[in-house]
Design a protein around this motif. Structure first.
Motif, PDB file in Angstrom:
ATOM      1  N   VAL A  41      47.342  54.773  33.956  1.00 34.03           N
ATOM      2  CA  VAL A  41      46.244  53.934  34.448  1.00 34.03           C
ATOM      3  C   VAL A  41      46.883  52.673  35.007  1.00 34.03           C
ATOM      4  O   VAL A  41      47.176  51.728  34.279  1.00 34.03           O
ATOM      5  N   LEU A  42      47.109  52.660  36.316  1.00 29.67           N
ATOM      6  CA  LEU A  42      47.927  51.626  36.951  1.00 29.67           C
ATOM      7  C   LEU A  42      47.079  50.453  37.416  1.00 29.67           C
ATOM      8  O   LEU A  42      45.926  50.606  37.807  1.00 29.67           O
ATOM      9  N   GLY A  43      47.685  49.274  37.363  1.00 32.34           N
ATOM     10  CA  GLY A  43      47.019  48.071  37.854  1.00 32.34           C
ATOM     11  C   GLY A  43      45.980  47.501  36.917  1.00 32.34           C
ATOM     12  O   GLY A  43      45.208  46.627  37.320  1.00 32.34           O
ATOM     13  N   GLU A 255      39.789  45.945  41.055  1.00 31.66           N
ATOM     14  CA  GLU A 255      39.870  46.919  42.128  1.00 31.66           C
ATOM     15  C   GLU A 255      41.336  47.259  42.393  1.00 31.66           C
ATOM     16  O   GLU A 255      42.247  46.522  42.012  1.00 31.66           O
ATOM     17  N   ILE A 256      41.577  48.392  43.048  1.00 32.44           N
ATOM     18  CA  ILE A 256      42.931  48.832  43.359  1.00 32.44           C
ATOM     19  C   ILE A 256      43.461  48.047  44.554  1.00 32.44           C
ATOM     20  O   ILE A 256      42.872  48.070  45.637  1.00 32.44           O
ATOM     21  N   SER A 257      44.563  47.318  44.360  1.00 31.95           N
ATOM     22  CA  SER A 257      45.208  46.601  45.461  1.00 31.95           C
ATOM     23  C   SER A 257      46.122  47.557  46.218  1.00 31.95           C
ATOM     24  O   SER A 257      46.411  48.668  45.759  1.00 31.95           O
ATOM     25  N   PRO A 300      39.930  50.112  49.330  1.00 35.48           N
ATOM     26  CA  PRO A 300      39.632  49.343  48.111  1.00 35.48           C
ATOM     27  C   PRO A 300      38.275  49.635  47.526  1.00 35.48           C
ATOM     28  O   PRO A 300      38.035  49.381  46.342  1.00 35.48           O
ATOM     29  N   VAL A 301      37.344  50.174  48.316  1.00 38.22           N
ATOM     30  CA  VAL A 301      36.007  50.478  47.805  1.00 38.22           C
ATOM     31  C   VAL A 301      36.023  51.716  46.924  1.00 38.22           C
ATOM     32  O   VAL A 301      35.368  51.772  45.880  1.00 38.22           O
ATOM     33  N   HIS A 302      36.782  52.746  47.320  1.00 40.19           N
ATOM     34  CA  HIS A 302      36.785  54.018  46.594  1.00 40.19           C
ATOM     35  C   HIS A 302      38.012  54.209  45.695  1.00 40.19           C
ATOM     36  O   HIS A 302      38.112  55.203  44.992  1.00 40.19           O
TER      37      HIS A 302
END
Length: 353
Positions: A41-43, A255-257, A300-302
């Motif tokens: 589970v990154l970030g 959110e995922i960068s 970044p939304v999905h």
């Protein structure tokens, strides 16, 4: 049945063998489990640390024995790892990543579905059997193994259904409608997920003013603070105070960068290469291929789901085509190369070499 924390310090003769993150005495190493979860589970380092702390409290036996082991509300946009972190914990504490009870709250959007939680009342079909949406063994666990239950997308359930959860979250027990049986959640980690606030965050991110602010170096901390404030406001607007008061911790996912997206693609690409190797396919990755795959899939939304779709479409699907063709030609081994598209074109391609 005694609860898991009661057994953490009890030596039993002839106990069950070690299972994933549990050692032979039924205790677990919270730090080691968190470290392994963090690899997948990154970030979300802050979230993983919160999970570690929850595990430590239970490991020490400091939790309330008349409530679930821990009740955690996971909030954030889609594709950031909310469900995955539950799956990883199940892989550590139980028999595998899918060994937990998942309740899709989106399927309980009508008031009458509240009966699905406590089962059919007396006189109705199934009342004697005590049937409900719950997987009882996955919730109550066993002498050395805790239960895990996930209420997924909890905001989609009808308010009557949510109120039916209050007793469960408060006392760790659910009395079935037949009046003869109860399900204990006192040996279980209870997770709830929600996307509340995510749409508001996405709208703000799409504004011209926000895009200008995002381009300024060093504003990431301010952006996260704004996101958390938006999420907290959405939670207060949606849930009754008595519901939120029964949650031990609210974990707000980031959110995922793009930097994290790079690591996510690397992780899944390594898994894909191992899968292909077991199918007799050797894959070579050329310089620039990983970055090109991020360019194609980053959204970044999905979040991570968009990256996984890009991997399936641009890597696994064309490799499958080559593998089927190679088998038709009776080729014993297939070697492929993943490389960025030619100059002036975006994306990646898979070639047989």
């Amino acid at each position: 049945m005694p609860f898991l924390s009661d057994r953490f310090h009890d030596q039993q003769q002839g106990g069950t063998p070690a299972l994933n993150g549990l050692n032979r005495t039924g205790t677990f190493d919270a730090a080691a489990i968190a470290e392994r979860i963090g690899r997948r589970v990154l970030g979300q380092d802050d979230i993983v640390e919160e999970i570690r702390q929850a595990l430590v409290v239970v490991q020490a036996g400091f939790h309330d024995r008349e409530r679930p082991l821990s009740t955690l509300l996971l909030v954030g946009p889609t594709g950031v790892g909310k469900t995955e972190i539950v799956r990883r914990l199940a892989a550590e504490l139980r028999s595998g990543p899918d060994d937990f009870c998942r309740v899709d709250m989106g399927q309980l959007a009508q008031e009458h579905y509240a009966a699905a939680l406590s089962g059919a009342p007396p006189g109705y079909s199934g009342s004697r059997e005590g049937s409900s949406v719950f997987d009882r063994p996955a919730i109550e666990g066993s002498p050395f193994i805790p239960g895990i239950v996930l209420f997924d997308e909890v905001e989609k359930a009808h308010p009557v259904v949510l109120r039916a959860l209050l007793g469960l979250l408060d006392r760790g027990m659910l009395a079935l409608s037949n009046g003869e049986q109860r399900i204990s959640f006192r040996n279980a980690f209870v997770f709830l997920t929600s996307n509340l606030g995510s749409a508001d965050i996405a709208r703000r991110r799409g504004s011209r003013r926000q895009r200008v602010l995002d381009a300024i170096p060093g504003t990431g901390g301010l952006r996260r603070s704004q996101d958390h404030a938006t999420i907290d406001a959405a939670l207060r607007d949606f849930f009754d105070p008595e519901f939120l008061n029964r949650i031990d911790r609210v974990l707000r996912f980031n959110e995922i960068s793009r930097h994290v997206a790079h690591d996510v693609v690397q992780l899944h690409l390594n898994e894909a290469r191992e899968l292909l190797r077991r199918r007799g396919v050797e894959m070579e990755c050329r310089p620039g291929a990983l970055e090109a795959l991020v360019d194609v899939g980053f959204d970044p939304v999905h979040g991570a789901r968009s990256l996984q779709r890009a991997l399936r479409r641009h890597v696994l699907a064309p490799t499958a085509e080559l593998l089927v063709a190679a088998r038709a030609d009776a080729t014993e081994q297939l070697r492929v190369r993943l490389e960025p598209e030619a100059a002036g074109r975006s994306g990646v391609r898979v070639r047989s070499v």
